[in-house]
Write a protein that holds these residues in place. Structure first.
Motif, PDB file in Angstrom:
ATOM      1  N   ALA A  48       0.853  -1.197   0.000  1.00 30.91           N
ATOM      2  CA  ALA A  48       0.000   0.000   0.000  1.00 30.91           C
ATOM      3  C   ALA A  48       0.885   1.243   0.000  1.00 30.91           C
ATOM      4  O   ALA A  48       1.852   1.322   0.757  1.00 30.91           O
ATOM      5  CB  ALA A  48      -0.906   0.000   1.224  1.00 30.91           C
ATOM      6  N   VAL A  49       0.546   2.181  -0.863  1.00 30.70           N
ATOM      7  CA  VAL A  49       1.316   3.414  -1.005  1.00 30.70           C
ATOM      8  C   VAL A  49       0.390   4.604  -0.781  1.00 30.70           C
ATOM      9  O   VAL A  49      -0.622   4.748  -1.476  1.00 30.70           O
ATOM     10  CB  VAL A  49       1.957   3.511  -2.416  1.00 30.70           C
ATOM     11  N   GLU A  50       0.718   5.443   0.193  1.00 35.14           N
ATOM     12  CA  GLU A  50      -0.068   6.653   0.440  1.00 35.14           C
ATOM     13  C   GLU A  50       0.264   7.704  -0.617  1.00 35.14           C
ATOM     14  O   GLU A  50       1.434   7.940  -0.920  1.00 35.14           O
ATOM     15  CB  GLU A  50       0.228   7.212   1.826  1.00 35.14           C
ATOM     16  N   VAL A  51      -0.784   8.312  -1.160  1.00 32.06           N
ATOM     17  CA  VAL A  51      -0.630   9.341  -2.181  1.00 32.06           C
ATOM     18  C   VAL A  51      -1.289  10.625  -1.676  1.00 32.06           C
ATOM     19  O   VAL A  51      -2.494  10.634  -1.412  1.00 32.06           O
ATOM     20  CB  VAL A  51      -1.279   8.906  -3.517  1.00 32.06           C
ATOM     21  N   PRO A  52      -0.515  11.699  -1.542  1.00 36.85           N
ATOM     22  CA  PRO A  52      -1.113  12.972  -1.115  1.00 36.85           C
ATOM     23  C   PRO A  52      -1.824  13.640  -2.287  1.00 36.85           C
ATOM     24  O   PRO A  52      -1.508  13.385  -3.452  1.00 36.85           O
ATOM     25  CB  PRO A  52       0.096  13.785  -0.671  1.00 36.85           C
ATOM     26  N   PHE A  53      -2.767  14.488  -1.977  1.00 38.97           N
ATOM     27  CA  PHE A  53      -3.478  15.259  -2.991  1.00 38.97           C
ATOM     28  C   PHE A  53      -3.347  16.734  -2.682  1.00 38.97           C
ATOM     29  O   PHE A  53      -3.378  17.131  -1.511  1.00 38.97           O
ATOM     30  CB  PHE A  53      -4.963  14.885  -3.031  1.00 38.97           C
ATOM     31  N   ALA A  54      -3.225  17.539  -3.731  1.00 39.50           N
ATOM     32  CA  ALA A  54      -3.165  18.989  -3.579  1.00 39.50           C
ATOM     33  C   ALA A  54      -4.484  19.580  -4.082  1.00 39.50           C
ATOM     34  O   ALA A  54      -4.907  19.275  -5.204  1.00 39.50           O
ATOM     35  CB  ALA A  54      -1.999  19.557  -4.382  1.00 39.50           C
ATOM     36  N   PRO A  55      -5.136  20.410  -3.284  1.00 39.78           N
ATOM     37  CA  PRO A  55      -6.343  21.079  -3.769  1.00 39.78           C
ATOM     38  C   PRO A  55      -5.957  22.197  -4.730  1.00 39.78           C
ATOM     39  O   PRO A  55      -4.902  22.807  -4.606  1.00 39.78           O
ATOM     40  CB  PRO A  55      -6.976  21.640  -2.493  1.00 39.78           C
ATOM     41  N   THR A  56      -6.792  22.434  -5.706  1.00 35.63           N
ATOM     42  CA  THR A  56      -6.594  23.579  -6.597  1.00 35.63           C
ATOM     43  C   THR A  56      -7.416  24.745  -6.060  1.00 35.63           C
ATOM     44  O   THR A  56      -8.124  24.595  -5.060  1.00 35.63           O
ATOM     45  CB  THR A  56      -7.052  23.254  -8.036  1.00 35.63           C
ATOM     46  N   GLY A  57      -7.367  25.857  -6.719  1.00 31.56           N
ATOM     47  CA  GLY A  57      -8.163  27.015  -6.327  1.00 31.56           C
ATOM     48  C   GLY A  57      -9.653  26.780  -6.449  1.00 31.56           C
ATOM     49  O   GLY A  57     -10.449  27.561  -5.945  1.00 31.56           O
ATOM     50  N   ARG A  58     -10.055  25.696  -7.099  1.00 30.11           N
ATOM     51  CA  ARG A  58     -11.476  25.387  -7.280  1.00 30.11           C
ATOM     52  C   ARG A  58     -12.011  24.412  -6.235  1.00 30.11           C
ATOM     53  O   ARG A  58     -13.188  24.100  -6.228  1.00 30.11           O
ATOM     54  CB  ARG A  58     -11.705  24.854  -8.678  1.00 30.11           C
ATOM     55  N   ALA A  59     -11.140  23.910  -5.380  1.00 26.66           N
ATOM     56  CA  ALA A  59     -11.576  22.985  -4.318  1.00 26.66           C
ATOM     57  C   ALA A  59     -12.355  23.761  -3.262  1.00 26.66           C
ATOM     58  O   ALA A  59     -12.086  24.944  -3.032  1.00 26.66           O
ATOM     59  CB  ALA A  59     -10.370  22.304  -3.691  1.00 26.66           C
ATOM     60  N   PRO A  60     -13.320  23.108  -2.617  1.00 31.12           N
ATOM     61  CA  PRO A  60     -14.022  23.787  -1.524  1.00 31.12           C
ATOM     62  C   PRO A  60     -13.026  24.239  -0.455  1.00 31.12           C
ATOM     63  O   PRO A  60     -12.036  23.555  -0.188  1.00 31.12           O
ATOM     64  CB  PRO A  60     -14.953  22.697  -0.981  1.00 31.12           C
ATOM     65  N   ALA A  61     -13.274  25.385   0.134  1.00 29.85           N
ATOM     66  CA  ALA A  61     -12.373  25.940   1.152  1.00 29.85           C
ATOM     67  C   ALA A  61     -12.155  24.945   2.281  1.00 29.85           C
ATOM     68  O   ALA A  61     -13.106  24.413   2.855  1.00 29.85           O
ATOM     69  CB  ALA A  61     -12.949  27.238   1.709  1.00 29.85           C
ATOM     70  N   PHE A  91     -21.191  24.055  -6.651  1.00 31.41           N
ATOM     71  CA  PHE A  91     -20.459  24.811  -7.668  1.00 31.41           C
ATOM     72  C   PHE A  91     -21.417  25.664  -8.485  1.00 31.41           C
ATOM     73  O   PHE A  91     -21.039  26.678  -9.040  1.00 31.41           O
ATOM     74  CB  PHE A  91     -19.720  23.861  -8.629  1.00 31.41           C
ATOM     75  N   GLY A  92     -22.660  25.205  -8.603  1.00 29.49           N
ATOM     76  CA  GLY A  92     -23.645  25.920  -9.395  1.00 29.49           C
ATOM     77  C   GLY A  92     -23.539  25.528 -10.857  1.00 29.49           C
ATOM     78  O   GLY A  92     -22.730  24.696 -11.257  1.00 29.49           O
TER      79      GLY A  92
END
Length: 169
Positions: A48-61, A91-92
């Motif tokens: 098992a390998v943990e993978v981090p995620f980066a939010p973009t400017g469009r991700a919920p705060a 998002f609308g």
């Protein structure tokens, strides 16, 4: 306006210009694709390998996404967990779902399914036959679209170098 009276010249010009303006909008070139940096990961068989995620400017705060890849038996299991997410409907417009994508270095994409973020915290599991992949989460009009939209919400990052090889593209 009285019946049988012709429109003054500026009014006629406006009536002629409206259909032309509508045509120019409907034939406008498509918007440029969003450019993102992804990290292809090759999880070792059975680890098992943990993978981090980066939010973009469009991700919920304040939203966060974490992942884990596990290659076993010719398939790769993708387990995701999130917190502080909001439903995609917020998002609308035409957005109703979050789609999870497996992306290959050559640009091939595979829609793994919908991230059902109806609650602020949750988990989801997907599978793919890809052995090397990057992950992407987009906001979409419906979950099973064929190509990702430009509304990129999260991108996968590199795992710890000691856990699995990865390469940015």
């Amino acid at each position: 306006m009285r019946r049988g009276t012709a429109l003054p010249l500026p009014g006629r010009a406006l009536l002629l210009a409206l259909p032309l303006a509508a045509l120019s909008v409907s034939f406008a070139p498509p918007a440029a694709a969003a450019e993102v940096t992804l990290h292809e990961v090759r999880p070792p068989e059975g680890t098992a390998v943990e993978v981090p995620f980066a939010p973009t400017g469009r991700a919920p705060a304040g939203a966060a996404l974490e992942g884990e890849l596990l290659a076993a038996g010719g398939r790769t299991r993708v387990a995701l967990s999130w917190r502080r997410m909001q439903p995609a409907l917020l998002f609308g417009g035409e957005v109703t779902a979050y789609a999870v994508w497996a992306v290959a270095r050559d640009g091939a994409v595979e829609n793994l399914g919908e991230l059902h973020a109806t609650a602020p915290k949750g988990e989801a599991t997907f599978t793919t036959r890809r052995k090397a992949l990057a992950l992407l989460v987009t906001a979409e009009p419906w979950p099973l679209v064929a190509r990702p939209s430009d509304v990129v919400v999260f991108t996968s990052g590199p795992p710890k170098p000691s856990k699995a090889p990865s390469e940015a593209f």
